[in-house]
Design an enzyme around this catalytic site. Structure first.
Site, mmCIF file in Angstrom:
data_model
loop_
_atom_site.group_PDB
_atom_site.id
_atom_site.type_symbol
_atom_site.label_atom_id
_atom_site.label_comp_id
_atom_site.label_asym_id
_atom_site.label_seq_id
_atom_site.Cartn_x
_atom_site.Cartn_y
_atom_site.Cartn_z
ATOM 1 C CG HIS A 55 -0.209 0.039 2.531
ATOM 2 N ND1 HIS A 55 -0.095 -1.045 3.357
ATOM 3 C CD2 HIS A 55 0.475 1.041 3.146
ATOM 4 C CE1 HIS A 55 0.601 -0.718 4.430
ATOM 5 N NE2 HIS A 55 0.967 0.539 4.325
HETATM 6 P P1 TYD Z 1 -1.266 -2.452 7.675
HETATM 7 O O1 TYD Z 1 -0.837 -1.032 7.798
HETATM 8 O O2 TYD Z 1 -1.968 -2.860 6.423
HETATM 9 O O3 TYD Z 1 -0.022 -3.423 7.901
HETATM 10 P P2 TYD Z 1 1.231 -3.783 6.972
HETATM 11 O O4 TYD Z 1 1.635 -2.560 6.242
HETATM 12 O O5 TYD Z 1 2.252 -4.237 7.943
HETATM 13 O O6 TYD Z 1 0.873 -4.908 6.061
HETATM 14 O O7 TYD Z 1 -2.153 -2.808 8.944
HETATM 15 C C1 TYD Z 1 -2.551 -4.136 9.233
HETATM 16 C C2 TYD Z 1 -3.792 -4.062 10.106
HETATM 17 O O8 TYD Z 1 -3.513 -3.395 11.336
HETATM 18 C C3 TYD Z 1 -4.942 -3.297 9.452
HETATM 19 O O9 TYD Z 1 -6.146 -3.987 9.750
HETATM 20 C C4 TYD Z 1 -4.953 -1.969 10.142
HETATM 21 C C5 TYD Z 1 -4.363 -2.277 11.516
HETATM 22 N N1 TYD Z 1 -3.583 -1.159 12.074
HETATM 23 C C6 TYD Z 1 -4.123 -0.390 13.086
HETATM 24 O O10 TYD Z 1 -5.259 -0.613 13.554
HETATM 25 N N2 TYD Z 1 -3.378 0.656 13.574
HETATM 26 C C7 TYD Z 1 -2.146 0.945 13.097
HETATM 27 O O11 TYD Z 1 -1.488 1.913 13.579
HETATM 28 C C8 TYD Z 1 -1.611 0.135 12.035
HETATM 29 C C9 TYD Z 1 -0.254 0.403 11.468
HETATM 30 C C10 TYD Z 1 -2.372 -0.901 11.556
#
Ligand code: TYD
Length: 138
Positions: A55
């Site tokens: 993303h």
């Molecule tokens: P995501 O940012 O997509 O993780 P990565 O980049 O590591 O793949 O986040 C994964 C999940 O965690 C998503 O459901 C959102 C949640 N999340 C939060 O609730 N708060 C946060 O600060 C972060 C970074 C993620």
């Protein structure tokens, strides 16, 4: 407005205070990273072969640190790509807003520590690559 290409993302050397009993690295707002930290999160227990990220963020700035182990961060600004291997806790990868990123090749026991410039906001995410490219073209 911060320029938003992979060339604006850089590996920042952090200090390492070495003692015989171990090392310590200190990160201070503004002083050694170019933003104020409002949130910290970390990825751990990543299964072998898993990929994270996939993303971009519209406004968020981040400093990504391999607090333990190693992994690769693939940065893509829609035109160019680069792969940055992080494998030492005293280096941080500064990622400007508007960069598609993938985090891959996690070693066993790796900890991906992220210092972020904003609180969590799901509206700040671009999760579809096609939307990311459209947003970059605005
Ligand atoms: P995501 O940012 O997509 O993780 P990565 O980049 O590591 O793949 O986040 C994964 C999940 O965690 C998503 O459901 C959102 C949640 N999340 C939060 O609730 N708060 C946060 O600060 C972060 C970074 C993620």
């Amino acid at each position: 407005m911060i320029e938003s290409t992979i060339y604006n993302c850089s590996v920042i050397g952090l200090n390492k205070i070495h003692e015989r009993s171990g090392n310590i690295t200190v990160v201070e707002n503004i002083r050694n990273i170019p933003f104020e930290v409002k949130r910290i999160y970390y990825l751990y227990d990543v299964p072998g072969g898993a990929e994270r990220g996939g993303h971009a963020h519209k406004a968020l700035k981040q400093l990504i640190v391999a607090a333990s182990g190693c992994f690769d961060v693939v940065l893509n600004d829609g035109q160019n790509k680069k792969v940055v291997e992080l494998n030492r806790p005293y280096y941080g990868l500064y990622v400007v807003p508007g960069i598609w990123r993938e985090v891959i090749n996690f070693s066993s026991g790796a900890i991906c520590l992220v210092l972020a410039s904003e609180k969590y906001d799901k509206e700040d995410y671009l999760r579809e690559y096609s939307n990311f490219l459209e947003w970059k073209a605005l």
